[in-house]
Design an enzyme around this catalytic site. Structure first.
Site, mmCIF file in Angstrom:
data_model
loop_
_atom_site.group_PDB
_atom_site.id
_atom_site.type_symbol
_atom_site.label_atom_id
_atom_site.label_comp_id
_atom_site.label_asym_id
_atom_site.label_seq_id
_atom_site.Cartn_x
_atom_site.Cartn_y
_atom_site.Cartn_z
ATOM 1 N N LYS A 165 0.827 -1.217 0.000
ATOM 2 C CA LYS A 165 0.000 0.000 0.000
ATOM 3 C C LYS A 165 0.853 1.256 0.000
ATOM 4 O O LYS A 165 0.519 2.246 -0.654
ATOM 5 C CB LYS A 165 -0.949 0.011 1.213
ATOM 6 N N LYS A 212 -5.996 -10.566 -5.259
ATOM 7 C CA LYS A 212 -7.034 -10.933 -4.288
ATOM 8 C C LYS A 212 -8.326 -10.149 -4.527
ATOM 9 O O LYS A 212 -8.281 -8.990 -4.918
ATOM 10 C CB LYS A 212 -6.447 -10.634 -2.898
ATOM 11 N N LYS A 222 -12.284 -5.633 -0.772
ATOM 12 C CA LYS A 222 -13.465 -4.788 -0.654
ATOM 13 C C LYS A 222 -13.235 -3.347 -1.087
ATOM 14 O O LYS A 222 -14.171 -2.641 -1.393
ATOM 15 C CB LYS A 222 -14.107 -4.852 0.736
HETATM 16 P P1 TYM Z 1 -10.233 -7.657 6.374
HETATM 17 O O1 TYM Z 1 -11.288 -6.770 6.895
HETATM 18 O O2 TYM Z 1 -9.441 -7.196 5.181
HETATM 19 O O3 TYM Z 1 -10.831 -9.063 6.016
HETATM 20 C C1 TYM Z 1 -11.639 -9.787 6.925
HETATM 21 C C2 TYM Z 1 -11.378 -11.275 6.753
HETATM 22 O O4 TYM Z 1 -11.646 -11.682 5.403
HETATM 23 C C3 TYM Z 1 -10.510 -12.352 4.870
HETATM 24 N N1 TYM Z 1 -10.419 -12.042 3.428
HETATM 25 C C4 TYM Z 1 -10.320 -12.972 2.467
HETATM 26 N N2 TYM Z 1 -10.286 -14.309 2.519
HETATM 27 C C5 TYM Z 1 -10.200 -14.975 1.351
HETATM 28 N N3 TYM Z 1 -10.143 -14.364 0.138
HETATM 29 C C6 TYM Z 1 -10.174 -13.020 0.030
HETATM 30 N N4 TYM Z 1 -10.149 -12.425 -1.155
HETATM 31 C C7 TYM Z 1 -10.260 -12.257 1.250
HETATM 32 N N5 TYM Z 1 -10.326 -10.920 1.518
HETATM 33 C C8 TYM Z 1 -10.405 -10.816 2.855
HETATM 34 C C9 TYM Z 1 -9.320 -11.787 5.619
HETATM 35 O O5 TYM Z 1 -8.207 -12.655 5.578
HETATM 36 C C10 TYM Z 1 -9.902 -11.641 7.009
HETATM 37 O O6 TYM Z 1 -9.844 -12.861 7.714
HETATM 38 N N6 TYM Z 1 -6.508 -6.873 9.597
HETATM 39 C C11 TYM Z 1 -7.748 -7.588 9.370
HETATM 40 C C12 TYM Z 1 -8.814 -7.291 10.391
HETATM 41 C C13 TYM Z 1 -8.384 -7.504 11.782
HETATM 42 C C14 TYM Z 1 -8.253 -8.767 12.450
HETATM 43 C C15 TYM Z 1 -7.847 -8.449 13.781
HETATM 44 C C16 TYM Z 1 -8.414 -10.078 12.030
HETATM 45 C C17 TYM Z 1 -8.078 -6.552 12.682
HETATM 46 N N7 TYM Z 1 -7.768 -7.105 13.895
HETATM 47 C C18 TYM Z 1 -7.613 -9.460 14.703
HETATM 48 C C19 TYM Z 1 -8.172 -11.091 12.977
HETATM 49 C C20 TYM Z 1 -7.779 -10.770 14.284
HETATM 50 C C21 TYM Z 1 -8.286 -7.207 8.014
HETATM 51 O O7 TYM Z 1 -7.902 -6.198 7.451
HETATM 52 O O8 TYM Z 1 -9.230 -8.049 7.545
#
Ligand code: TYM
Length: 333
Positions: free
Chosen positions: A112, A197, A200
């Site tokens: 990023k 990937k 969102k």
């Molecule tokens: P985030 O909000 O980007 O995504 C939420 C969850 O969705 C999964 N994910 C995917 N899995 C498969 N294919 C994809 N294309 C895809 N896009 C997203 C992510 O792996 C995630 O599990 N940093 C984290 C949020 C977070 C978090 C935490 C997660 C903050 N604190 C503590 C676990 C524990 C994030 O940006 O996820």
């Protein structure tokens, strides 16, 4: 009892990637087998350019969608991160345990910040420190397992390293967590660019399936998915990423078993796309119906989030207090 924590950030509308990589597993397995906490991690949404009203709207929508997907407040805890001060309190301690080099090595930060630099923009400092906050999210609950998609594995590894380092320096305080990912669907790719990937915050949503997309649009996006130059249906992620992605999606949406075995039952891309579209629509239809009902009654969702925050606070407070004491801060009397 095993403790599970995971989160999702309200930076955009939830996608099929979020659902297959994380949410479907939280709903189907995790909430029933452990003390499970799930959070709409709104503080993380402030690490990139944001519009306050949109973050508020998306936070509410994300919580509503998680309930619509099947999180059951009678068996798990659902809450909004900023309602529980312990996350921010512990985050600073994590910044004091992590090193600058460690945070700069995080792939998401590197990608990023490189993208921003190319267009002459700067990134927020919090984009660099964000994995320290994520470690705090996880460690505050003495979490054993963190169910996430593949892209979050490196951040969970960092949380592990920080837990081990903290315990070693200041005394046993945190449980050392580990990431768990689904067998299929841990990395759902963009339908228009299957080497990237499905995310969102993509500006152009033509390769992204959003959970609240109109179902006719879902069918269209899948029928127009980029496939590969070959004609036969084989499962090969490196050479045929477009077809492999459709097979993964079909398998993860209940199409049965393993994507490589599924490939053998198709002899054309058209049939594979049609079945994938139907399987995705069958997953989304009931979810959208439940979402519409819940969205009409925001008081119910608010009640769930209020109770969830109360429960989360009661778990995190003593853990974070213990970390403050261990690291050398004078207890408040
Ligand atoms: P985030 O909000 O980007 O995504 C939420 C969850 O969705 C999964 N994910 C995917 N899995 C498969 N294919 C994809 N294309 C895809 N896009 C997203 C992510 O792996 C995630 O599990 N940093 C984290 C949020 C977070 C978090 C935490 C997660 C903050 N604190 C503590 C676990 C524990 C994030 O940006 O996820």
């Amino acid at each position: 009892m095993t403790t599970i924590f995971s989160g999702i950030k309200p930076t955009g509308h939830l996608t099929l990637g979020n659902y297959l990589g994380a949410v479907s597993r939280w709903v189907g397995i995790d909430q029933h087998r452990a003390d499970a906490l799930f959070s709409v991690v709104d503080l993380h949404a402030l690490t990139v350019e944001h519009d306050p009203a949109r973050v508020r709207r998306l936070s509410r929508q994300t919580a509503t969608l998680l309930l619509a997907a099947g999180l059951d407040p009678d068996v798990c805890t659902l809450f909004v991160q900023s309602h529980v001060d312990e996350h921010a309190r512990l985050s600073f301690l994590m910044e004091c345990v992590a090193t600058d080099g460690e945070l700069r090595r995080m792939i998401q930060y590197r990608e990023k910040s490189a993208r921003a630099a190319k267009s002459g923009e700067s990134v927020r400092f919090s984009l660099l420190s964000y994995p320290a906050l994520m470690a705090a999210d996880i460690l505050a609950y003495r979490t054993d397992e963190v169910p996430v998609g593949e892209d979050q594995r490196q951040h969970v590894e960092l949380a592990r390293d920080l837990a081990v380092r903290f315990n070693h320096r200041y005394g046993q305080t945190f449980t050392v967590p580990r990431a768990v990912a689904p067998q299929v669907g841990a990395r759902v790719m963009d339908l228009q660019d299957p080497t990237g990937k499905m995310g969102k915050s993509h500006a152009d949503g033509s390769g992204v399936i959003y959970l609240l997309d109109d179902l006719a649009a879902v069918r269209k996006k899948i029928m127009r998915a980029v496939t590969d130059s070959g004609r036969d249906v084989v499962y090969d992620r490196a050479e045929r990423p477009g077809v492999a992605n459709l097979l993964d999606i079909l398998a993860a949406c209940g199409g049965g078993g393993d994507p490589a075995a599924l490939a053998a039952s198709y002899d054309s891309y058209g049939a594979l796309k049609r079945d994938t579209a139907e399987a995705v629509i069958e997953v989304l239809r009931p979810l959208q119906e439940r979402h519409a009902k819940l969205a009409a009654d925001p008081g119910e969702v608010e009640g769930v989030l209020r109770a969830g925050a109360g429960r989360a606070r009661s778990v995190a407070r003593p853990v974070v207090d213990a970390a403050y004491a261990a690291i050398g801060l004078l207890p408040a009397v």
